[in-house]
Write a protein that holds these residues in place. Structure first.
Motif, PDB file in Angstrom:
ATOM      1  N   ARG A 657       0.826  -1.201   0.070  1.00  0.00           N
ATOM      2  CA  ARG A 657       0.051   0.178  -0.080  1.00  0.00           C
ATOM      3  C   ARG A 657       0.837   1.366   0.157  1.00  0.00           C
ATOM      4  NH1 ARG A 657      -4.767   2.166   3.238  1.00  0.00           N
ATOM      5  NH2 ARG A 657      -5.271   3.780   1.796  1.00  0.00           N
ATOM      6  N   PHE A 658       1.807   1.381   0.929  1.00  0.00           N
ATOM      7  CA  PHE A 658       2.369   2.672   0.910  1.00  0.00           C
ATOM      8  C   PHE A 658       3.912   2.531   0.122  1.00  0.00           C
ATOM      9  CE2 PHE A 658       4.691   0.170   4.485  1.00  0.00           C
ATOM     10  CZ  PHE A 658       6.082   0.548   4.118  1.00  0.00           C
ATOM     11  N   VAL A 659       4.228   1.592  -0.310  1.00  0.00           N
ATOM     12  CA  VAL A 659       5.340   1.858  -1.396  1.00  0.00           C
ATOM     13  C   VAL A 659       4.955   2.385  -2.535  1.00  0.00           C
ATOM     14  CG1 VAL A 659       6.879   0.481  -3.096  1.00  0.00           C
ATOM     15  CG2 VAL A 659       7.009   0.043  -0.385  1.00  0.00           C
ATOM     16  N   PRO A 660       3.905   2.027  -3.271  1.00  0.00           N
ATOM     17  CA  PRO A 660       3.197   2.782  -4.298  1.00  0.00           C
ATOM     18  C   PRO A 660       3.014   4.172  -4.064  1.00  0.00           C
ATOM     19  CG  PRO A 660       2.265   0.541  -4.389  1.00  0.00           C
ATOM     20  CD  PRO A 660       2.909   0.906  -2.843  1.00  0.00           C
ATOM     21  N   LEU A 661       2.426   4.338  -3.028  1.00  0.00           N
ATOM     22  CA  LEU A 661       2.172   5.905  -2.423  1.00  0.00           C
ATOM     23  C   LEU A 661       3.337   6.692  -2.367  1.00  0.00           C
ATOM     24  CD1 LEU A 661      -0.463   7.142  -1.387  1.00  0.00           C
ATOM     25  CD2 LEU A 661       0.405   6.822   0.920  1.00  0.00           C
ATOM     26  N   ALA A 662       4.403   5.806  -1.752  1.00  0.00           N
ATOM     27  CA  ALA A 662       5.621   6.710  -2.016  1.00  0.00           C
ATOM     28  C   ALA A 662       6.234   6.992  -3.455  1.00  0.00           C
ATOM     29  CB  ALA A 662       6.798   5.873  -1.000  1.00  0.00           C
ATOM     30  N   GLU A 663       6.066   6.069  -4.103  1.00  0.00           N
ATOM     31  CA  GLU A 663       6.479   6.170  -5.441  1.00  0.00           C
ATOM     32  C   GLU A 663       5.622   7.438  -6.165  1.00  0.00           C
ATOM     33  OE1 GLU A 663       5.524   2.319  -7.093  1.00  0.00           O
ATOM     34  OE2 GLU A 663       7.819   1.686  -6.848  1.00  0.00           O
ATOM     35  N   ASP A 664       4.449   7.547  -5.821  1.00  0.00           N
ATOM     36  CA  ASP A 664       3.546   8.650  -6.496  1.00  0.00           C
ATOM     37  C   ASP A 664       3.840   9.905  -5.738  1.00  0.00           C
ATOM     38  OD1 ASP A 664       2.055   6.907  -7.969  1.00  0.00           O
ATOM     39  OD2 ASP A 664       0.428   7.005  -6.873  1.00  0.00           O
ATOM     40  N   ALA A 665       4.149   9.930  -4.616  1.00  0.00           N
ATOM     41  CA  ALA A 665       4.468  11.225  -4.050  1.00  0.00           C
ATOM     42  C   ALA A 665       5.869  11.584  -3.914  1.00  0.00           C
ATOM     43  CB  ALA A 665       3.856  11.225  -2.422  1.00  0.00           C
ATOM     44  N   GLY A 666       6.869  10.776  -4.662  1.00  0.00           N
ATOM     45  CA  GLY A 666       7.820  11.267  -4.973  1.00  0.00           C
ATOM     46  C   GLY A 666       8.714  11.142  -3.739  1.00  0.00           C
ATOM     47  N   LEU A 667       8.340  10.102  -2.673  1.00  0.00           N
ATOM     48  CA  LEU A 667       9.031   9.798  -1.525  1.00  0.00           C
ATOM     49  C   LEU A 667       9.814   8.647  -1.665  1.00  0.00           C
ATOM     50  CD1 LEU A 667       6.242  10.592   1.052  1.00  0.00           C
ATOM     51  CD2 LEU A 667       8.249  11.910   0.570  1.00  0.00           C
ATOM     52  N   ILE A 668       9.698   7.935  -2.768  1.00  0.00           N
ATOM     53  CA  ILE A 668      10.375   6.659  -2.783  1.00  0.00           C
ATOM     54  C   ILE A 668      11.863   6.606  -2.786  1.00  0.00           C
ATOM     55  CG2 ILE A 668      10.613   6.323  -5.436  1.00  0.00           C
ATOM     56  CD1 ILE A 668       9.543   3.541  -2.835  1.00  0.00           C
ATOM     57  N   GLY A 669      12.594   7.498  -3.316  1.00  0.00           N
ATOM     58  CA  GLY A 669      14.010   7.730  -3.208  1.00  0.00           C
ATOM     59  C   GLY A 669      14.544   7.602  -1.518  1.00  0.00           C
ATOM     60  N   THR A 670      13.938   8.430  -0.895  1.00  0.00           N
ATOM     61  CA  THR A 670      14.069   8.564   0.382  1.00  0.00           C
ATOM     62  C   THR A 670      14.101   7.203   1.133  1.00  0.00           C
ATOM     63  OG1 THR A 670      13.056  10.904  -0.150  1.00  0.00           O
ATOM     64  CG2 THR A 670      13.990  10.259   2.398  1.00  0.00           C
ATOM     65  N   LEU A 671      12.929   6.893   0.831  1.00  0.00           N
ATOM     66  CA  LEU A 671      12.445   5.316   1.393  1.00  0.00           C
ATOM     67  C   LEU A 671      13.635   4.440   1.330  1.00  0.00           C
ATOM     68  CD1 LEU A 671       9.538   3.832   2.757  1.00  0.00           C
ATOM     69  CD2 LEU A 671       9.919   2.587   0.678  1.00  0.00           C
ATOM     70  N   ASP A 672      13.924   4.301  -0.143  1.00  0.00           N
ATOM     71  CA  ASP A 672      14.794   2.985  -0.415  1.00  0.00           C
ATOM     72  C   ASP A 672      16.345   3.307  -0.006  1.00  0.00           C
ATOM     73  OD1 ASP A 672      12.936   1.797  -1.891  1.00  0.00           O
ATOM     74  OD2 ASP A 672      13.632   2.208  -4.096  1.00  0.00           O
ATOM     75  N   ARG A 673      16.477   4.670   0.096  1.00  0.00           N
ATOM     76  CA  ARG A 673      17.961   4.739   0.570  1.00  0.00           C
ATOM     77  C   ARG A 673      17.938   4.860   2.249  1.00  0.00           C
ATOM     78  NH1 ARG A 673      21.151   9.751  -2.072  1.00  0.00           N
ATOM     79  NH2 ARG A 673      20.618   9.354  -4.178  1.00  0.00           N
ATOM     80  N   TRP A 674      16.914   4.967   2.916  1.00  0.00           N
ATOM     81  CA  TRP A 674      16.672   4.662   4.186  1.00  0.00           C
ATOM     82  C   TRP A 674      16.667   3.297   4.432  1.00  0.00           C
ATOM     83  CZ3 TRP A 674      13.234   2.239   7.570  1.00  0.00           C
ATOM     84  CH2 TRP A 674      13.475   2.453   9.033  1.00  0.00           C
ATOM     85  N   VAL A 675      16.187   2.333   3.793  1.00  0.00           N
ATOM     86  CA  VAL A 675      16.211   1.094   4.018  1.00  0.00           C
ATOM     87  C   VAL A 675      17.402   0.522   3.773  1.00  0.00           C
ATOM     88  CG1 VAL A 675      15.204  -1.276   2.975  1.00  0.00           C
ATOM     89  CG2 VAL A 675      13.670   0.647   3.604  1.00  0.00           C
ATOM     90  N   LEU A 676      18.000   0.775   2.599  1.00  0.00           N
ATOM     91  CA  LEU A 676      19.554   0.245   2.243  1.00  0.00           C
ATOM     92  C   LEU A 676      20.500   0.567   3.356  1.00  0.00           C
ATOM     93  CD1 LEU A 676      21.324  -0.940  -0.080  1.00  0.00           C
ATOM     94  CD2 LEU A 676      21.765   1.589  -0.647  1.00  0.00           C
TER      95      LEU A 676
END
Ligand code: C2E
Ligand code: CA
Ligand code: CA
Length: 873
Positions: A657-676
């Motif tokens: 649910r929230f990964v696609p949301l992050a993709e739409d909201a332009g937050l996915i870069g931040t999310l992936d870097r944080w996870v990495l």
């Protein structure tokens, strides 16, 4: 003998008279009663340029002619030089009343002077004596330097020579050409007498004429008047000269016609500047009027626009009372509508020199005459196609006809006005282009906004219904990709036509973007809108030929209703768009009405998005780790990192649910870097603790692969935690590979070059071609869990799973099966040659502590199992 006696003794009175006349420096003619010359002195002989014999016996009128006093009105204020200066009058031996004369010479030339006349009685004879005092004996005369006179006559400028009293003693031929005055019209008079007129700046002229210490050159611009009264602008250069004898001054005045310069100055400096500065049309017109009035002070200028209904609309008239313009507003053009209405009607200039008498003003003179307007010339301003756009009018306070000066001014102004109108027209057209979609010709969003605003206002006032439809083509991207852009464009044009044809006459149809259209149906309630929706869907479905392909287009339509769903276009469009998504989700090719639940869903989504933003900022996310094991003996192969979010209000939000949301909201870069970052930190921590984790797999979204800095970031993160590159696996999806993007390929290659391994996630669900897969530096495939789950029940799933495993095998890739939940699945996968698996059968995703616990409890036996035979690429 005393002298006196001697003189008397030799004197014959005639002789004495003759001798004394002979000595005179002024020219003397003695006439008999009939006016015939009976004597002339040497000065007179020189003046006439003839022998005495030739002159004696001529009638005086053939020799000396009085000059007219001049027919030009002398402004009261213009000073008469010398007047009132008694001392000088006496000194010169003549008052100002001496009449001016010209003397005709034998060679055809003329000399100018002043005439003193007296009667002398000699015995019984009464003789008239004419004494001609040359206008200035010491001054320059045409005949003194004939060559100079010829040169002076060739000059285009007007040249005048004035004496100390500012009386003209000489003018050149250029003056006659410029102003129409002959020398005899001017000699003996002052320039001011002759040239000043109604709007001449007398103060400036007075300054010019003031006595100056010579030599001095002065320059002035002045409005003067030619013979016949037509005005012109001149630059007057005055050079004051002292005569060698001292005391006497002369002035040379050179007048150059600068009317053209003056009018162009108006054109260039101000009006063009205003246009360049994008001043609005009325302001430019106002400026033109003001400039006309400055250059031609007798003019009162005005501009009237001619509207589409051929009515006059005041645009600028800075010197006319607003009430006058208001009275003209809305007058239809016609054959007898004053000067302007008639000029607009005829498309030709209309010159009314006398408003009081002209029949074309019969119905309107009562408006103009009380304001003191006596004449009005009007000139049409036409578009390229001949249409009259406006009229330019010159009003005057006296009855008058156009002259060269005003004609020139009108021409300049009319072309300026035309230019301004054309620019305005072009700006309007550009605005039009700005408001229409160039592909379909439909209004764009901004025009829709304005037009819909009016419809909504009308609906509100009338208490009427209105509906807004959001139309989105189904699978347009696919059609665009397979038919090419020109095919896509053809389809959009056809769709636009169908929408216009079936939306109803009063409907507003606009293209919002790409394959999105909006319709506003005024007066359309729910029932009518259902009918419209069905009609539109049916129209869309008609097959369409593009090039050689036959296409059956379809659309999903979302509908919102005024006033129940909202009362602004923006909000209604937003609701219709949500309903459109609902229609898409429900299977496409249908319409859906907006419902409040959709809004809730959308609002929740918004709330969730902002909560996610906060969660990322405050590090409220955490990680789970799911073991990947060797299917044969359950030894740990690696850990997949799965992100988790537990929100205080929303509860556990699944990553789907929230990964696609992050993709739409332009937050996915931040999310992936944080996870990495956190994954590497955790791996490093476990290794420090002596927990042997062979690899860690991190999911990276396609959007993150589009970031060219990803490779560097990965390298830096590994280095920061002291991890070797082969400890990290990045999982990417097939979708990424569909994007034929050189940037992504370069990033993938750079990551691979570091030694970081890449895994193809969800393999089998996408459409990646095997050829393409072979080119990629991927070392592992993940068999999607949808195949694994159906292994026992579905033969096709088994076939597919086997196929994927064989593909991996033939490409020498490691295959990891996802979603292994039971022993049967494990057995089957093993039997097909799949060596690694991940799933609930081995472990659920675990938090870091539980994962550590899981790993400790499964410490591998001392005897290491043989590694699967897969080369690392
Ligand atoms: P995925 O990469 O395919 O992850 C595997 C999903 O399968 C995980 O769901 C996992 O919990 C679930 N799973 C594991 N074993 C079993 C099983 O035996 N049976 C079944 N039915 N499911 C199993 P999860 O954690 O909900 O993640 C869903 C998706 O979210 C992931 O699919 C991945 O695409 C995405 N995702 C998760 N974490 C991250 C992340 O950190 N970054 C990015 N970009 N995406 C992530
Ligand atoms: Ca994954
Ligand atoms: Ca997966």
């Amino acid at each position: 003998m005393p002298d006196r006696d001697k003189a008397l003794s030799i004197a014959d009175p005639h002789q004495l008279f003759r001798n004394s006349l002979e000595q005179a420096t002024d020219a003397v003619f003695v006439l008999n009663a009939d006016g015939q010359v009976i004597f002339l002195n040497a000065a007179a002989q020189a003046l006439c340029g003839a022998s005495r014999a030739e002159v004696i016996g001529l009638h005086v009128d053939t020799l000396v002619q009085r000059l007219p006093d001049g027919g030009h009105a002398t402004p009261e204020a213009c000073p008469q030089p010398g007047r009132g200066n008694d001392e000088r009058d006496e000194r010169d031996g003549r008052g100002d009343r001496l009449p001016a004369v010209q003397v005709l010479r034998a060679d055809g030339g003329k000399r100018f002077g002043f005439l003193a006349e007296s009667a002398t009685t000699l015995g019984d004879l009464t003789l008239r004596t004419l004494l001609v005092k040359l206008s200035d004996a010491a001054g320059p005369c045409r005949d003194d330097h004939p060559l100079l006179a010829v040169i002076a006559d060739e000059i285009d400028s007007a040249v005048l020579v004035v004496d100390a009293d500012w009386r003209i003693v000489y003018v050149n031929a250029g003056l006659t050409r410029m102003l129409g005055y002959a020398p005899e019209d001017m000699v003996g008079r002052t320039p001011c007498d002759v040239l000043a007129g109604e709007f001449t700046d007398l103060a400036a002229l007075r300054r010019l004429q003031a006595p100056h210490p010579a030599p001095l050159v002065e320059r002035h611009e002045a409005l003067i008047y030619a013979r016949g009264g037509s005005p012109l602008w001149v630059s007057a250069t005055v050079r004051h000269l002292a005569s060698t004898g001292g005391g006497h001054h002369h002035g040379i005045v050179i007048l150059s016609d600068i009317t053209q310069k003056k009018t162009y100055e108006l054109l260039q400096r101000k009006v063009l500047h205003a246009m360049v500065m994008e001043q609005p049309l009325p302001a430019v017109m106002e400026l033109i009027c003001q400039e006309v009035q400055r250059v031609a002070p007798s003019v009162i200028a005005s501009v009237l626009r001619v509207d589409a209904e051929r009515r006059l609309r005041p645009l600028a008239a800075p010197a006319l009372p607003p009430e006058y313009s208001a009275m003209l507003d809305g007058l239809p053009v016609g054959p007898t509508v004053g000067s302007c209405g008639t000029a607009a009607w005829l498309g030709e200039p209309v010159v009314v020199s006398d408003i009081a008498a002209d029949p074309r003003w019969a119905d309107y003179r009562h408006l103009a005459l009380p304001l003191g307007l006596a004449a009005c010339w009007s000139y049409p301003i036409k578009a390229g196609d001949g249409r009259v756009l406006a009229t330019l009018a010159f009003y005057f306070r006296r009855v008058c006809e156009p002259d060269a000066f005003h004609q020139q001014l009108v021409e300049v102004c009319a072309s300026l006005c035309k230019l301004a109108f054309e620019r305005d027209d072009a700006a309007e057209r550009i605005q039009q282009l700005d408001q229409y979609d160039s592909l379909t010709g439909l209004p764009n969003r901004s025009l829709l906004q304005r037009q819909a605003g009016k419809l909504l206002l009308a609906a509100r006032q009338a208490g009427a219904a209105l509906s807004v439809l959001f139309v989105d083509l189904d699978r347009f991207k696919y059609i665009n990709d397979s038919l090419g852009h020109s095919g896509g464009d053809k389809m959009l044009r056809e769709v636009a036509k169908r929408l216009i044809a079936h939306a109803g006459e009063s409907a507003l149809v606009a293209r919002l973007s790409g394959d999105e259209f909006a319709l506003v149906l005024p007066g359309s309630d729910r029932t009518r809108t259902i009918a419209a929706g069905q009609r539109l869907l049916a129209a869309m479905r008609q097959p369409l030929r593009i090039d050689h392909a036959s296409i059956a287009p379809s659309a999903s339509i979302g509908i919102s209703l005024f006033p129940s769903d909202g009362d602004t276009l923006d909000y209604l469009l937003h609701c219709a768009e949500m309903a459109m998504y609902d229609a898409k989700a429900a299977g496409r090719n249908l319409f859906r009405f907006f419902s409040i639940e959709m809004n809730w869903a959308a609002q929740e989504r918004l709330a969730l998005e902002s909560a996610l933003r906060d969660a990322l900022l405050n590090e409220e996310l955490h990680l789970n780790f799911q073991p990947q094991v060797f299917l044969r003996d359950g030894r740990l192969y690696g850990l997949e990192v799965l992100v988790r979010w537990h929100h205080p209000h929303f509860g556990k939000v699944p990553p789907d649910r929230f990964v696609p949301l992050a993709e739409d909201a332009g937050l996915i870069g931040t999310l992936d870097r944080w996870v990495l970052e956190r994954s590497c930190a955790q791996l490093a921590a476990w290794r420090r603790e002596g927990i042997p984790v062979p690899t860690i797999s991190v999911n990276i979204s396609p959007a993150s692969f589009r970031d060219p800095a990803l490779a560097t970031h990965v390298a830096e993160t590994l280095a920061r935690h002291g991890l070797p590159a082969h400890a990290l696996v990045l999982e990417m999806t097939e979708g990424l590979l569909m994007e034929d993007d050189a940037g992504i390929a370069a990033t993938v290659a750079a990551i691979h070059a570091q030694g970081v391994r890449l895994s193809m996630d969800d393999f089998g669900t996408g459409y990646s071609s095997l050829g393409y897969l072979r080119q990629l530096p991927v070392h592992q495939l993940k068999l999607d869990k949808s195949f694994v789950i159906d292994l026992e029940s579905d033969a096709a799933a088994r076939e597919l799973a086997s196929a994927v495993i064989r593909i991996g095998d033939s490409l020498k890739l490691a295959v990891v099966a996802e979603g292994v939940e039971n022993e049967a699945q494990r057995q089957f996968l093993l039997s097909q040659g799949c060596h690694m698996g991940q799933g609930y059968l081995f472990s659920r995703p675990l938090d870091a502590d539980a994962a550590a616990q899981w790993m400790k409890s499964r410490r591998p036996p001392e005897r290491a199992a043989p590694l699967p035979n897969h080369s690392l690429r």
